[in-house]
Structures are given as C-alpha cells and as structure tokens.
Design a protein around this motif. Structure first.
Motif, short mmCIF file in Angstrom:
data_model
loop_
_atom_site.label_atom_id
_atom_site.label_comp_id
_atom_site.label_asym_id
_atom_site.label_seq_id
_atom_site.Cartn_x
_atom_site.Cartn_y
_atom_site.Cartn_z
N TRP A 100 -112.29 -61.98 -55.53
CA TRP A 100 -111.39 -62.79 -56.35
C TRP A 100 -110.70 -61.95 -57.43
O TRP A 100 -109.63 -62.32 -57.91
N SER A 101 -111.29 -60.83 -57.81
CA SER A 101 -110.69 -60.01 -58.87
C SER A 101 -109.30 -59.53 -58.49
O SER A 101 -108.48 -59.25 -59.37
N ALA A 102 -109.00 -59.45 -57.19
CA ALA A 102 -107.68 -58.98 -56.74
C ALA A 102 -106.60 -60.05 -56.91
O ALA A 102 -105.42 -59.72 -56.94
N TRP A 103 -106.98 -61.32 -57.04
CA TRP A 103 -105.97 -62.37 -57.09
C TRP A 103 -106.24 -63.48 -58.11
O TRP A 103 -105.47 -64.43 -58.24
N ALA A 118 -101.34 -75.38 -62.63
CA ALA A 118 -100.52 -74.17 -62.69
C ALA A 118 -101.34 -72.92 -62.39
O ALA A 118 -100.86 -72.00 -61.72
N ASP A 119 -102.60 -72.89 -62.85
CA ASP A 119 -103.48 -71.76 -62.55
C ASP A 119 -103.76 -71.69 -61.05
O ASP A 119 -103.79 -70.60 -60.46
N TYR A 120 -103.98 -72.83 -60.42
CA TYR A 120 -104.24 -72.86 -58.98
C TYR A 120 -103.01 -72.39 -58.20
O TYR A 120 -103.13 -71.65 -57.24
N GLU A 121 -101.83 -72.82 -58.63
CA GLU A 121 -100.60 -72.36 -57.97
C GLU A 121 -100.45 -70.85 -58.11
O GLU A 121 -100.13 -70.15 -57.14
N ASP A 122 -100.70 -70.33 -59.31
CA ASP A 122 -100.62 -68.89 -59.55
C ASP A 122 -101.64 -68.15 -58.69
O ASP A 122 -101.32 -67.15 -58.03
N LYS A 129 -101.98 -65.17 -51.55
CA LYS A 129 -101.01 -64.99 -50.46
C LYS A 129 -100.49 -63.54 -50.45
O LYS A 129 -100.44 -62.91 -49.40
N ALA A 130 -100.12 -63.04 -51.62
CA ALA A 130 -99.59 -61.67 -51.71
C ALA A 130 -100.64 -60.65 -51.25
O ALA A 130 -100.32 -59.71 -50.52
N VAL A 131 -101.87 -60.83 -51.67
CA VAL A 131 -102.95 -59.90 -51.29
C VAL A 131 -103.17 -59.94 -49.79
O VAL A 131 -103.20 -58.90 -49.11
N VAL A 132 -103.33 -61.14 -49.24
CA VAL A 132 -103.64 -61.27 -47.81
C VAL A 132 -102.48 -60.79 -46.94
O VAL A 132 -102.69 -60.07 -45.97
#
Length: 177
Positions: free
Chosen positions: A54-57, A158-162, A168-171
C-alpha cells in the motif's frame, strides 16, 4: 440582564435541537468508490492483499510522509496487520479479516475512540480489466454520530478516489507478465 437570559435560552434551545435531531439520524454510514483498471483481477488483488504494498499508492502516505507503519502477522492475506502512528494523521490499526482471491478483501480498522469501521475491496472482471471497488462501512459513535455519518462520504470519498487512481497508475505501469 434580560439580554443574557435571552442568549442563554437561545443557546439551550439550539443545543437541545442539535442533539435532539442528532439522536434520530442514522449513525450507520457507507462510503464506496470504484475505478476500472487495465489488469487481471488477480494482479490488482495481490497489490491490495499485501498491506506493505500500500505504501506505493496510499493517499495518506502521499499526503503525510511522517506516518510510521509497523507490520505484523503474515505478509499477505488474513491476519496481515499494519499499525500506524502520526501526529498529523492520527493512529490506528488495520487487519485483513477476509481474503478471497481474486474476488474480495475485507479489513477491520481500529481508530481508537474514533471508531472501528470495516473496509472492503471487490474485484469484478470488466472487459479486458477489472472494476475495483473500495468501500467503508461502520457506525459513527457518540451523540453527534448521526451528523458524522452524514459527512463520512465527503471526508473519506476523495481519499478513496485518490488511492484508487494511484493504485491504477501503479498496476498499469507494471511490466506485463
């Protein structure tokens, strides 16, 4: 003296109305956000099923790098736990309580006096990818809990959307297997 008496009466009526209305508001809340990710459900599931990843996103770590995480239990799946401390973001614990690869993950959160909601992740195949849903359910505590429950979507959504956007970007930047 009359003015002070009038102010006191208005203040008492205001407090009674606020708490009276609050007593009838539902304290239950649910926040849910979804995103489409161009990857297999198993790939996204595995990113979420390891709390260390989780630290990556994480939207909270991105906003508050002073958060200190301590991990316990297994590396992945049921029993994996993270406890965090931060002067800015507060303290808490999250433990994976259900890990049904590649369909669903559930976690128990403990924010101390601020409550113990449950979070969940659902992974639904969608076209060539997966629709990922991140949700939070719980009951707000205290006499003003009904008001807090009504505001929870605005606070957490908003935190969940972020976080979903970051996930998404990481995966999607991972090398194809």
């Amino acid at each position: 003296m009359r003015v002070l008496k009038l102010v006191a009466i208005v203040l008492v009526v205001f407090v009674v109305v606020v708490f009276g209305v609050g007593a009838f508001l539902s304290k239950d809340f649910q926040v849910e956000r979804s995103i489409e990710i161009d990857a297999a459900p198993e790939v996204v599931f595995d990113e979420v099923n390891s709390l260390k990843k989780w630290s990556a996103w994480s939207p909270w770590l991105a906003r508050d790098p002073s958060i200190q995480n301590i991990y316990a239990g297994p590396e992945i799946g049921v029993g994996a736990t993270v406890t965090w401390t931060s002067e800015k973001s507060g303290n808490g614990t999250q433990t994976i309580t259900l890990s049904d690869r590649p369909n669903r993950i559930e976690t128990a959160l403990d924010f101390g006096d601020m409550g113990q909601p449950n979070a969940y992740w659902m992974f639904e195949p969608s076209g060539d990818g997966v629709e990922v849903t991140w949700g939070l359910k719980g009951t707000a505590a205290g006499p003003l809990g009904g008001y807090f429950a009504k505001m929870m979507d605005g606070w957490v959504g908003a935190d969940y959307e972020d976080g979903l956007g970051r996930l998404k970007a990481v995966v999607e930047s991972m090398p194809a297997e």
